[in-house]
Design a protein around this motif. Sequence first.
Motif, PDB file in Angstrom:
ATOM      1  N   ILE A   1       0.695  -1.133  -0.068  1.00  0.00           N
ATOM      2  CA  ILE A   1       0.085  -0.092  -0.027  1.00  0.00           C
ATOM      3  C   ILE A   1       0.949   1.320  -0.067  1.00  0.00           C
ATOM      4  O   ILE A   1       1.903   1.343   0.941  1.00  0.00           O
ATOM      5  CB  ILE A   1      -0.978  -0.027   1.123  1.00  0.00           C
ATOM      6  CG1 ILE A   1      -1.907  -1.188   1.338  1.00  0.00           C
ATOM      7  CG2 ILE A   1      -1.768   1.221   1.138  1.00  0.00           C
ATOM      8  CD1 ILE A   1      -2.614  -1.453   2.600  1.00  0.00           C
TER       9      ILE A   1
ATOM     10  N   LEU B   1      -8.537   8.657   4.279  1.00  0.00           N
ATOM     11  CA  LEU B   1      -7.303   8.525   4.437  1.00  0.00           C
ATOM     12  C   LEU B   1      -6.263   9.404   3.733  1.00  0.00           C
ATOM     13  O   LEU B   1      -6.405   9.863   2.702  1.00  0.00           O
ATOM     14  CB  LEU B   1      -7.127   6.837   3.675  1.00  0.00           C
ATOM     15  CG  LEU B   1      -7.830   5.915   4.344  1.00  0.00           C
ATOM     16  CD1 LEU B   1      -7.504   4.547   3.701  1.00  0.00           C
ATOM     17  CD2 LEU B   1      -7.552   5.871   6.001  1.00  0.00           C
TER      18      LEU B   1
ATOM     19  N   ILE C   1      -1.446   6.589   3.439  1.00  0.00           N
ATOM     20  CA  ILE C   1      -1.219   5.292   4.118  1.00  0.00           C
ATOM     21  C   ILE C   1      -0.353   4.422   3.147  1.00  0.00           C
ATOM     22  O   ILE C   1      -0.458   4.021   1.919  1.00  0.00           O
ATOM     23  CB  ILE C   1      -2.295   4.388   4.261  1.00  0.00           C
ATOM     24  CG1 ILE C   1      -3.509   5.216   4.851  1.00  0.00           C
ATOM     25  CG2 ILE C   1      -2.127   3.191   4.988  1.00  0.00           C
ATOM     26  CD1 ILE C   1      -3.182   5.402   6.374  1.00  0.00           C
TER      27      ILE C   1
ATOM     28  N   LYS D   1      -9.620   3.098   9.817  1.00  0.00           N
ATOM     29  CA  LYS D   1      -9.142   1.535   9.811  1.00  0.00           C
ATOM     30  C   LYS D   1     -10.001   0.638   9.098  1.00  0.00           C
ATOM     31  O   LYS D   1      -9.626   0.059   8.001  1.00  0.00           O
ATOM     32  CB  LYS D   1      -8.979   0.728  11.190  1.00  0.00           C
ATOM     33  CG  LYS D   1      -8.285   1.580  12.452  1.00  0.00           C
ATOM     34  CD  LYS D   1      -8.083   0.992  13.467  1.00  0.00           C
ATOM     35  CE  LYS D   1      -9.373   0.717  14.330  1.00  0.00           C
ATOM     36  NZ  LYS D   1     -10.139   2.303  14.635  1.00  0.00           N
TER      37      LYS D   1
ATOM     38  N   THR E   1     -11.892   1.957   6.758  1.00  0.00           N
ATOM     39  CA  THR E   1     -11.782   2.745   5.413  1.00  0.00           C
ATOM     40  C   THR E   1     -10.949   1.949   4.724  1.00  0.00           C
ATOM     41  O   THR E   1     -11.033   1.523   3.457  1.00  0.00           O
ATOM     42  CB  THR E   1     -11.689   4.328   5.502  1.00  0.00           C
ATOM     43  OG1 THR E   1     -12.688   4.701   6.217  1.00  0.00           O
ATOM     44  CG2 THR E   1     -11.764   4.899   4.137  1.00  0.00           C
ATOM     45  N   THR E   2      -9.802   1.767   5.295  1.00  0.00           N
ATOM     46  CA  THR E   2      -8.577   0.913   4.725  1.00  0.00           C
ATOM     47  C   THR E   2      -9.133  -0.423   4.219  1.00  0.00           C
ATOM     48  O   THR E   2      -9.014  -0.640   2.946  1.00  0.00           O
ATOM     49  CB  THR E   2      -7.467   0.926   5.618  1.00  0.00           C
ATOM     50  OG1 THR E   2      -7.151   2.164   6.268  1.00  0.00           O
ATOM     51  CG2 THR E   2      -6.110   0.164   5.143  1.00  0.00           C
TER      52      THR E   2
ATOM     53  N   THR F   1     -11.489  -0.209   1.455  1.00  0.00           N
ATOM     54  CA  THR F   1     -10.949   0.129   0.157  1.00  0.00           C
ATOM     55  C   THR F   1     -10.443  -0.919  -0.666  1.00  0.00           C
ATOM     56  O   THR F   1     -10.335  -1.257  -1.640  1.00  0.00           O
ATOM     57  CB  THR F   1      -9.957   1.345   0.267  1.00  0.00           C
ATOM     58  OG1 THR F   1     -10.636   2.411   0.855  1.00  0.00           O
ATOM     59  CG2 THR F   1      -9.175   2.020  -0.937  1.00  0.00           C
TER      60      THR F   1
ATOM     61  N   TYR G   1     -16.107   4.359  -1.493  1.00  0.00           N
ATOM     62  CA  TYR G   1     -14.714   4.662  -1.065  1.00  0.00           C
ATOM     63  C   TYR G   1     -14.113   5.320  -2.413  1.00  0.00           C
ATOM     64  O   TYR G   1     -13.677   4.403  -3.232  1.00  0.00           O
ATOM     65  CB  TYR G   1     -13.791   3.628  -0.352  1.00  0.00           C
ATOM     66  CG  TYR G   1     -14.559   3.514   0.814  1.00  0.00           C
ATOM     67  CD1 TYR G   1     -14.451   4.046   2.182  1.00  0.00           C
ATOM     68  CD2 TYR G   1     -15.737   2.473   0.947  1.00  0.00           C
ATOM     69  CE1 TYR G   1     -15.112   3.852   3.351  1.00  0.00           C
ATOM     70  CE2 TYR G   1     -16.591   2.373   1.958  1.00  0.00           C
ATOM     71  CZ  TYR G   1     -16.131   3.139   3.020  1.00  0.00           C
ATOM     72  OH  TYR G   1     -16.695   2.618   4.320  1.00  0.00           O
TER      73      TYR G   1
ATOM     74  N   ASP H   1     -10.950  -7.198   9.789  1.00  0.00           N
ATOM     75  CA  ASP H   1     -11.400  -6.120  10.467  1.00  0.00           C
ATOM     76  C   ASP H   1     -12.174  -6.170  11.626  1.00  0.00           C
ATOM     77  O   ASP H   1     -13.316  -6.616  11.747  1.00  0.00           O
ATOM     78  CB  ASP H   1     -12.228  -5.100   9.538  1.00  0.00           C
ATOM     79  CG  ASP H   1     -12.532  -3.662  10.100  1.00  0.00           C
ATOM     80  OD1 ASP H   1     -11.861  -3.440  11.110  1.00  0.00           O
ATOM     81  OD2 ASP H   1     -13.318  -2.885   9.122  1.00  0.00           O
TER      82      ASP H   1
ATOM     83  N   MET I   1      -2.497   3.869  13.486  1.00  0.00           N
ATOM     84  CA  MET I   1      -3.301   4.767  12.564  1.00  0.00           C
ATOM     85  C   MET I   1      -4.170   5.804  13.389  1.00  0.00           C
ATOM     86  O   MET I   1      -5.024   5.618  14.272  1.00  0.00           O
ATOM     87  CB  MET I   1      -4.286   4.141  11.483  1.00  0.00           C
ATOM     88  CG  MET I   1      -5.002   5.099  10.593  1.00  0.00           C
ATOM     89  SD  MET I   1      -6.002   3.942   9.427  1.00  0.00           S
ATOM     90  CE  MET I   1      -5.045   3.215   8.462  1.00  0.00           C
TER      91      MET I   1
END
Length: 255
Positions: A7, A20, A23, A43, A45-46, A49, A56, A174, A224
């Motif tokens: 990433i 974000l 990242i 978090k 959102t990561t 994505t 997103y 997650d 984060m």
Amino acid sequence: MNQQLTISNLKVSIEDTVILKGISLAVKPGEVHAIMGPNGSGKSTTAATLAGHPAYEVIGGEVTLNGTPLLELSPDERAQLGLFLAFQYPVEVPGVKVQNFLRQAHQARFAEDESKQFKKVIDFRKHLKSLAAELKITPELLTRGLNEGFSGGEKKQLEILQMAVLEPTYAVLDETDSGLDIDAIKKVAAGVTKVTKKHKTGVLVITHYKRILEYLKPDFVHVMVRGKIVKSGGPDLVDKLEAEGYKDWNEVTPA
Ligand code: ADP
Ligand code: MG
């Protein structure tokens, strides 16, 4: 080849709000990375994505999986590369039996790999039962409706079974520990460890509690805060966060 999930400077917005803000991290096969951070830091959102969720919008940066650019691929194409995502809130689909759902997921994952396909339903079911047995998951779960009336612990067991079926190259989990009691967390962590060791899966585990990390034992920890990774380090960072919280970074990171 570049064997890692990379990433790079990822920037993502939701409805014109930048969530974000750049990242970067790289997960190699077999490594366990943890992302920790307060609520609302980006978090999920990561994870969303990486999954290719349409809400997103990627406004900068890139993600590659073993060298293949990921962000332009559909969610199905990502799954075919072996990317696995387990979400904070699993969906219930009462009409669909677990074993049929998992067969479809398996077919989609290995659509391009004949050596992994099961021609007969009965052969897939045998395979599924043996995976369930390995993970100490009761076979009764396989014939129930997807997540229908499942306890929190059962939903997570199903996710681990799904992970075993999909043999991921990289897995993003997650808040897999949210709402679980300590015995359920231990069982989930043992299942994750078993599956990911077997397939040398690179793991990104997202959590804001230390509990699951006592069992999953991350090699690297990333903190984060407000859409940025403000610190990366080894597993000892977990204890520091548990003792001191995130206040250091909240104070120095502008909104
Ligand atoms: P975390 O998982 O770290 O708790 P999230 O990634 O869920 O945080 O959320 C980060 C920020 O993005 C929060 O301010 C949240 O309100 C916002 N956000 C997340 N999802 C959406 C969405 N679908 N629409 C609008 N805002 C969102
Ligand atoms: Mg979240």
